[in-house]
Design a protein around this motif. Sequence first.
Motif, mmCIF file in Angstrom:
data_model
loop_
_atom_site.group_PDB
_atom_site.id
_atom_site.type_symbol
_atom_site.label_atom_id
_atom_site.label_comp_id
_atom_site.label_asym_id
_atom_site.label_seq_id
_atom_site.Cartn_x
_atom_site.Cartn_y
_atom_site.Cartn_z
ATOM 1 N N GLN A 125 0.826 -1.209 0.000
ATOM 2 C CA GLN A 125 0.000 0.000 0.000
ATOM 3 C C GLN A 125 0.857 1.254 0.000
ATOM 4 O O GLN A 125 0.563 2.214 -0.715
ATOM 5 C CB GLN A 125 -0.934 -0.003 1.199
ATOM 6 N N ILE A 126 1.923 1.271 0.788
ATOM 7 C CA ILE A 126 2.806 2.438 0.849
ATOM 8 C C ILE A 126 3.481 2.674 -0.506
ATOM 9 O O ILE A 126 3.654 3.821 -0.925
ATOM 10 C CB ILE A 126 3.857 2.265 1.969
ATOM 11 N N PHE A 127 3.835 1.607 -1.196
ATOM 12 C CA PHE A 127 4.546 1.717 -2.471
ATOM 13 C C PHE A 127 3.621 1.967 -3.659
ATOM 14 O O PHE A 127 4.080 2.064 -4.790
ATOM 15 C CB PHE A 127 5.365 0.452 -2.732
ATOM 16 N N ASN A 128 2.318 2.066 -3.432
ATOM 17 C CA ASN A 128 1.375 2.287 -4.528
ATOM 18 C C ASN A 128 0.651 3.607 -4.310
ATOM 19 O O ASN A 128 -0.091 3.733 -3.340
ATOM 20 C CB ASN A 128 0.373 1.132 -4.583
ATOM 21 N N PRO A 129 0.816 4.604 -5.151
ATOM 22 C CA PRO A 129 1.625 4.584 -6.373
ATOM 23 C C PRO A 129 3.110 4.719 -6.032
ATOM 24 O O PRO A 129 3.479 5.232 -4.964
ATOM 25 C CB PRO A 129 1.145 5.807 -7.138
ATOM 26 N N ILE A 130 3.930 4.262 -6.961
ATOM 27 C CA ILE A 130 5.372 4.344 -6.772
ATOM 28 C C ILE A 130 5.779 5.807 -6.737
ATOM 29 O O ILE A 130 5.450 6.583 -7.625
ATOM 30 C CB ILE A 130 6.120 3.593 -7.894
ATOM 31 N N SER A 131 6.431 6.182 -5.684
ATOM 32 C CA SER A 131 6.894 7.557 -5.516
ATOM 33 C C SER A 131 8.294 7.498 -4.920
ATOM 34 O O SER A 131 8.455 7.105 -3.766
ATOM 35 C CB SER A 131 5.944 8.332 -4.601
ATOM 36 N N LYS A 132 9.291 7.837 -5.713
ATOM 37 C CA LYS A 132 10.687 7.794 -5.259
ATOM 38 C C LYS A 132 10.864 8.720 -4.063
ATOM 39 O O LYS A 132 10.462 9.871 -4.091
ATOM 40 C CB LYS A 132 11.611 8.206 -6.405
ATOM 41 N N ARG A 133 11.425 8.165 -3.011
ATOM 42 C CA ARG A 133 11.690 8.929 -1.800
ATOM 43 C C ARG A 133 13.198 8.994 -1.600
ATOM 44 O O ARG A 133 13.909 8.048 -1.909
ATOM 45 C CB ARG A 133 11.071 8.236 -0.587
ATOM 46 N N PHE A 134 13.658 10.070 -1.036
ATOM 47 C CA PHE A 134 15.061 10.205 -0.687
ATOM 48 C C PHE A 134 15.149 10.309 0.826
ATOM 49 O O PHE A 134 14.408 11.086 1.429
ATOM 50 C CB PHE A 134 15.677 11.440 -1.359
ATOM 51 N N PHE A 135 16.023 9.518 1.407
ATOM 52 C CA PHE A 135 16.167 9.482 2.858
ATOM 53 C C PHE A 135 17.524 10.025 3.275
ATOM 54 O O PHE A 135 18.547 9.675 2.688
ATOM 55 C CB PHE A 135 16.060 8.041 3.389
ATOM 56 N N ASP A 136 17.500 10.858 4.267
ATOM 57 C CA ASP A 136 18.713 11.265 4.970
ATOM 58 C C ASP A 136 18.525 10.721 6.378
ATOM 59 O O ASP A 136 17.694 11.228 7.137
ATOM 60 C CB ASP A 136 18.856 12.789 4.959
ATOM 61 N N ILE A 137 19.255 9.650 6.699
ATOM 62 C CA ILE A 137 19.088 8.960 7.977
ATOM 63 C C ILE A 137 20.172 9.424 8.939
ATOM 64 O O ILE A 137 21.362 9.377 8.626
ATOM 65 C CB ILE A 137 19.178 7.426 7.791
ATOM 66 N N LYS A 138 19.733 9.851 10.106
ATOM 67 C CA LYS A 138 20.654 10.265 11.156
ATOM 68 C C LYS A 138 20.550 9.256 12.303
ATOM 69 O O LYS A 138 19.471 9.087 12.888
ATOM 70 C CB LYS A 138 20.292 11.652 11.684
ATOM 71 N N GLU A 139 21.650 8.596 12.611
ATOM 72 C CA GLU A 139 21.659 7.649 13.727
ATOM 73 C C GLU A 139 21.673 8.428 15.038
ATOM 74 O O GLU A 139 22.479 9.327 15.235
ATOM 75 C CB GLU A 139 22.884 6.746 13.658
ATOM 76 N N ILE A 140 20.741 8.094 15.928
ATOM 77 C CA ILE A 140 20.663 8.735 17.235
ATOM 78 C C ILE A 140 21.304 7.848 18.305
ATOM 79 O O ILE A 140 22.052 8.328 19.148
ATOM 80 C CB ILE A 140 19.202 9.072 17.594
ATOM 81 N N ASN A 141 21.003 6.552 18.251
ATOM 82 C CA ASN A 141 21.547 5.646 19.256
ATOM 83 C C ASN A 141 21.470 4.220 18.734
ATOM 84 O O ASN A 141 20.677 3.917 17.832
ATOM 85 C CB ASN A 141 20.774 5.766 20.570
ATOM 86 N N GLN A 142 22.293 3.352 19.328
ATOM 87 C CA GLN A 142 22.279 1.935 18.988
ATOM 88 C C GLN A 142 22.625 1.130 20.226
ATOM 89 O O GLN A 142 23.507 1.509 20.987
ATOM 90 C CB GLN A 142 23.295 1.627 17.883
#
Length: 133
Positions: free
Chosen positions: A56-73
């Motif tokens: 459902q999230i991928f329909n319709p196909i919409s290219k997303r760009f992610f900038d991921i910031k690690e907070i903790n692990q």
Amino acid sequence: MFPTAKNAENHFYHAFSNCNLEKMMAVWLDSNEIFCIHSGSDALVGTSLIKSSWQQIFNPISKRFFDIKEINQILTGSFCVRLVQENIYLEEKNFAAPPVYATNIYQKIDSSWFMISHHASMSSIILDPDFFS
């Protein structure tokens, strides 16, 4: 397949960015015990419900760009919990969503890491309407 939890996470966000269901499900452990909570949605338990949600999230196909910031692990033995800030941009719509905080949990099975939980929540940050000006 995924030698580290970070490698599995990179695969997850690459699949998410490219709306690739097959690659998305490759990072998830195939189990009735895995769970996912998308921002603003109900809790989903099991591979079938999670796969359906990504369809459902991928329909319709919409290219997303992610900038991921690690907070903790937290890494202990065969489990890894990663807290990240997802900054998501939709290029064709000239749109940036408010940041999303995600807790991603991975489990090591044999020599590969798999996602067993993704819980996303919108932040309280409000973007400036002139962000793209």
